[in-house]
Motif scaffolding. Structure first.
Motif, mmCIF file in Angstrom:
data_model
loop_
_atom_site.group_PDB
_atom_site.id
_atom_site.type_symbol
_atom_site.label_atom_id
_atom_site.label_comp_id
_atom_site.label_asym_id
_atom_site.label_seq_id
_atom_site.Cartn_x
_atom_site.Cartn_y
_atom_site.Cartn_z
ATOM 1 N N THR A 68 1.060 -1.375 0.207
ATOM 2 C CA THR A 68 0.431 0.200 -0.314
ATOM 3 C C THR A 68 0.588 1.521 -0.098
ATOM 4 N N LEU A 69 1.940 1.191 0.959
ATOM 5 C CA LEU A 69 3.422 3.008 0.971
ATOM 6 C C LEU A 69 3.521 2.694 -0.865
ATOM 7 N N SER A 70 3.527 1.197 -1.219
ATOM 8 C CA SER A 70 4.521 2.127 -2.338
ATOM 9 C C SER A 70 3.757 2.365 -3.117
ATOM 10 N N LYS A 71 2.290 2.055 -3.098
ATOM 11 C CA LYS A 71 1.779 2.828 -4.214
ATOM 12 C C LYS A 71 1.349 4.480 -3.975
ATOM 13 N N GLU A 72 1.157 4.626 -2.468
ATOM 14 C CA GLU A 72 0.910 6.050 -2.341
ATOM 15 C C GLU A 72 1.481 6.603 -2.495
ATOM 16 N N LEU A 73 3.552 6.368 -2.268
ATOM 17 C CA LEU A 73 5.002 6.663 -2.614
ATOM 18 C C LEU A 73 5.079 7.062 -3.694
ATOM 19 N N GLU A 74 4.191 5.709 -5.073
ATOM 20 C CA GLU A 74 4.538 6.532 -6.517
ATOM 21 C C GLU A 74 3.442 7.896 -6.855
ATOM 22 N N LEU A 75 2.702 7.584 -6.216
ATOM 23 C CA LEU A 75 0.862 8.521 -6.547
ATOM 24 C C LEU A 75 1.640 10.188 -5.627
ATOM 25 N N LYS A 76 2.470 10.337 -4.128
ATOM 26 C CA LYS A 76 2.286 11.391 -4.048
ATOM 27 C C LYS A 76 3.636 12.165 -4.658
ATOM 28 N N LYS A 77 4.723 11.250 -5.462
ATOM 29 C CA LYS A 77 6.024 11.414 -5.944
ATOM 30 C C LYS A 77 4.847 12.288 -7.721
ATOM 31 N N VAL A 78 4.652 12.070 -8.122
ATOM 32 C CA VAL A 78 3.614 12.185 -8.963
ATOM 33 C C VAL A 78 3.024 14.140 -8.631
ATOM 34 N N ILE A 79 2.279 14.092 -7.626
ATOM 35 C CA ILE A 79 2.451 15.554 -7.007
ATOM 36 C C ILE A 79 3.261 16.429 -7.105
ATOM 37 N N VAL A 80 3.734 15.470 -6.547
ATOM 38 C CA VAL A 80 4.811 16.777 -5.627
ATOM 39 C C VAL A 80 5.660 17.130 -6.595
ATOM 40 N N ALA A 81 5.553 16.474 -7.723
ATOM 41 C CA ALA A 81 6.618 16.827 -9.156
ATOM 42 C C ALA A 81 5.734 18.050 -10.303
ATOM 43 N N GLN A 82 4.415 17.739 -9.749
ATOM 44 C CA GLN A 82 3.721 19.012 -10.441
ATOM 45 C C GLN A 82 3.395 20.478 -9.692
ATOM 46 N N SER A 83 3.736 19.991 -8.515
ATOM 47 C CA SER A 83 3.715 20.791 -7.524
ATOM 48 C C SER A 83 4.786 21.551 -7.167
ATOM 49 N N GLN A 84 5.761 20.968 -7.496
ATOM 50 C CA GLN A 84 7.447 21.987 -7.983
ATOM 51 C C GLN A 84 6.876 22.047 -9.691
ATOM 52 N N LYS A 85 6.935 22.131 -10.788
ATOM 53 C CA LYS A 85 5.822 22.408 -11.595
ATOM 54 C C LYS A 85 5.794 23.680 -11.452
ATOM 55 N N ASP A 86 4.436 23.860 -10.428
ATOM 56 C CA ASP A 86 3.859 25.077 -10.880
ATOM 57 C C ASP A 86 4.457 26.164 -9.644
ATOM 58 N N CYS A 87 4.928 25.327 -8.967
ATOM 59 C CA CYS A 87 6.276 26.808 -7.968
ATOM 60 C C CYS A 87 7.054 27.096 -8.981
ATOM 61 N N GLU A 88 7.142 26.555 -9.930
ATOM 62 C CA GLU A 88 8.459 26.801 -11.125
ATOM 63 C C GLU A 88 7.624 27.981 -12.244
ATOM 64 N N ASP A 89 6.930 28.031 -12.766
ATOM 65 C CA ASP A 89 6.235 28.755 -13.728
ATOM 66 C C ASP A 89 5.649 29.741 -13.191
ATOM 67 N N LEU A 90 5.240 30.131 -11.103
ATOM 68 C CA LEU A 90 4.915 30.651 -10.703
ATOM 69 C C LEU A 90 5.694 31.606 -10.564
ATOM 70 N N LEU A 91 7.200 31.081 -10.263
ATOM 71 C CA LEU A 91 8.355 32.133 -10.003
ATOM 72 C C LEU A 91 8.469 32.947 -11.338
ATOM 73 N N VAL A 92 8.356 32.479 -12.298
ATOM 74 C CA VAL A 92 9.122 33.148 -13.178
ATOM 75 C C VAL A 92 7.566 34.397 -13.681
ATOM 76 N N GLN A 93 6.568 34.116 -13.567
ATOM 77 C CA GLN A 93 5.270 35.051 -13.215
ATOM 78 C C GLN A 93 6.282 36.215 -12.414
ATOM 79 N N ILE A 94 6.694 35.827 -11.610
ATOM 80 C CA ILE A 94 6.446 36.856 -10.630
ATOM 81 C C ILE A 94 8.220 37.812 -10.731
ATOM 82 N N VAL A 95 8.922 37.032 -11.198
ATOM 83 C CA VAL A 95 10.138 37.648 -11.923
ATOM 84 C C VAL A 95 8.946 38.343 -12.734
#
Length: 615
Positions: A68-95
């Motif tokens: 169960t944790l393996s599946k949760e971890l894979e899903l959480k990694k995808v969410i973290v990657a998307q959140s990282q991309k959103d932060c980078e896009d927002l940082l470009v807009q802020i600059v």
């Protein structure tokens, strides 16, 4: 069983001239021991099986949670990657937005500085014009004070003249010129008769006098007699009007010079107002951009916090998964062994009926016999149990059944010989319900007991000591062990209550009567009795109260001891290393047992998620 022991005792008497009395007490001891051992072993085996079963269940649960944790971890990694991309896009807009805001801010600051400078210049122009006007204003104010003193009576005084004095008429002519009226006396009288004449004087538009009027008034100003001081001598009202005309004339000339300055001031103020409005618009636009930038920064901070939270959760899940994996993989070998052990425990629960019976019989009857007789008795008892179809373990072993390997290693380290006969004696001495009376001509048991109980405040006494009963009283009260050594074939009757364990219950207390005293009895109290007689003859009265144990050294035990003595003499360093290794191995094996018990205890008392945090 009881009869077989009687027959074996008779055979031993004939062969070795050694007495052993078999009484009904031995049989009762067998029954009581059997009931106690059966309950004890069933409890132990059931608890061990349940403990291992619970451990297996927890390991299985951990294995499922790993999936169960393996599946949760894979899903959480995808969410973290998307959140990282959103932060980078927002940082470009802020600059980008910050670059625009910084540019606007520079323009607004430059305009603000320039407009501030223009405001200073406008104020300088205004101050210059006001300074010029300040020259005329005192005279005008003074004249207006004189005018304020005028009332209708004063004006009526002038109107009363049919033909006014020359100076009065000249003053009124100047006044009529300022009002753009004819200068004749009739017109002047009509103007004076107007109800708001004085108000017209006070509110006269001094800022819009034409140059032609100023020139006409100048003719009067230049007259030597057109002075307020002279006119006051003729008429105070005319004198006040004369002062007013003079003041208006001065003000008009000054205003003429100030007019261009005022025009420049007006133009500058209009320009300044336009620029200030533009600056205000720019500042408002900058505020909007700044606010938008602030909102973007808040969004970015929230996004970063969310990303960090998700990353922390992912790292926690990953660490948890790693610990769970370690738990499952680390105990994978134990998983198989525990499964096998549970099967063995379940079989032992069936076989415990015969095993406990054999063990109880051995504890009750086998102590006085040498190894050959013990072997003979065991064969007879096994046949008896088999004949009556009682379940019995195929590989039953008395020593293994009633003792732990760790305890036996400790006994060996403490001086108990390693042969089976001596270890059987050790088990009987420690597990029997009655206090042991040990036949110990070589002193083996005495040394072992001294070493075994040395850390437990052991009292060593003999019947020749005058105060030995006092020591026994103290040991009984505080639960200390006592070694009564070197007895002969008789025991002091004063010890009879202790040997027979004549314990009374008084409320919550356990007491025993020793002599004429009643003393508290501690369940931790132990009594060991040894004799150096090789073939003592104890009466049935003594034999029924103690467990007689034949501790005479056998050939195997003697060989091992002699070998140890020879090695110690010939190669003491090797003997020392051997003893150290024996202690080290015993300690290591005990730790292994303790670690397994601790693991099973943790598995039993903790939930799987908590276990994963502790791995």
């Amino acid at each position: 069983m009881h009869l077989s022991v009687i027959n074996t005792s008779n055979r031993m008497l004939n062969e070795l001239k050694r007495h052993n009395y078999v009484t009904p007490t031995n049989y009762l001891e067998l029954v009581k021991g059997y009931i106690s051992l059966l309950s004890e072993k069933r409890g132990e085996l059931g608890a061990s099986a349940n403990k291992l079963g619970n451990g297996l269940a927890k390991l299985e649960d951990a294995r499922l949670q790993v999936e169960t944790l393996s599946k949760e971890l894979e899903l959480k990694k995808v969410i973290v990657a998307q959140s990282q991309k959103d932060c980078e896009d927002l940082l470009v807009q802020i600059v980008s937005e910050r670059r625009v805001a910084d540019e606007q801010k520079r323009h607004v600051e430059a305009d603000s500085e320039r407009i501030s400078q223009e405001a200073i210049e406008c104020k300088a122009i205004s101050d210059d014009a006001e300074a010029d006007l300040a020259i005329a204003l005192p005279a005008l104010e003074k004249a207006m004070e004189e005018v304020d003193k005028l009332d209708k009576n004063a004006i009526s005084e002038i109107k009363a003249y049919a033909k006014p004095p020359q100076l009065v008429e000249v003053v009124l002519q100047a006044v009529m010129i300022l009002f753009n009226r004819p200068t004749d006396w009739g017109t002047a009288k009509r103007v004076l008769s107007e109800s708001n004449f004085l108000q017209q004087i006070k509110s006269y538009d001094k800022d819009n006098i034409t140059q032609s009027v100023v020139n006409k008034v100048k003719k009067f100003i230049d007259m030597p007699e057109f002075k307020p001081s002279k006119v006051f001598t003729v008429s105070s009202a005319a004198g006040a009007l004369c002062s007013w005309v003079h003041a208006i004339y001065v003000y008009a000339n000054v205003a003429k010079e100030v007019a261009p300055k005022r025009q420049r001031q007006k133009e500058a103020m209009e320009s300044l107002e336009l620029k200030q409005n533009a600056l205000k618009d720019a500042q408002e636009a900058l505020a909007i951009v700044t606010q938008k930038l602030a909102h973007l920064q808040i969004s970015y901070d929230n996004s970063v916090n969310e990303k960090n939270r998700l990353r922390d959760e992912a790292e926690y899940l990953e660490a948890k998964l790693d610990r769970a994996d370690k738990l499952v993989n680390g105990l994978s070998g134990e998983y198989t062994r525990w499964q096998e052990s549970i099967g063995m425990f379940n079989i032992s629960l069936v076989k415990v009926t015969g095993d406990a019976l054999l063990s109880a019989a051995f504890l009750s009857y086998a102590g006085p016999f040498e190894s050959t007789y013990r072997t003979s008795l065991m064969k007879q008892w096994v046949n008896y149990i088999t004949l009556h179809k009682l379940p019995l373990s195929d590989n039953y072993d008395f020593i293994k059944y009633l003792s732990k390997p760790t305890d036996i290693r400790d006994w060996n380290i403490q001086g108990l010989p390693k042969d089976d006969f001596s270890i059987e004696n050790g088990v009987i001495a420690t597990r029997g319900n009655r206090f042991p009376l040990i036949i110990d001509p070589q002193g083996q048991a005495n040394r072992w007991i001294r070493n075994k109980e040395s850390k437990n405040h052991l009292y060593i006494i003999d019947l020749k000591m005058t105060n030995y009963l006092r020591d026994i009283e103290t040991a009984i009260q505080y639960g200390y062990p006592v070694l009564l050594q070197d007895i002969l074939e008789d025991i002091d009757p004063a010890l009879e209550p202790v040997l027979s364990k004549s314990i009374l219950k008084v409320g919550n207390r356990s007491v025993i009567k020793l002599g004429d005293k009643e003393i508290d009895y501690s369940d931790d109290f132990k009594l060991y009795i040894t004799t150096k007689l090789s073939n003592p003859h104890y009466t049935p009265e003594i034999s029924t109260k103690v467990t007689v144990i034949n501790f005479t050294v056998k050939k195997d035990g003697l060989e091992a001891q002699l070998l140890g003595i020879i090695v110690q003499k010939e190669d003491p360093s090797s003997e020392k290393k051997k003893n150290e290794l024996t202690i080290l191995v015993a300690k290591g094996k005990r730790q292994l047992v303790e670690l397994e018990d601790e693991i099973l205890k943790l598995l039993a008392n903790q939930k799987v998620p908590y276990l994963m945090m502790r791995v």
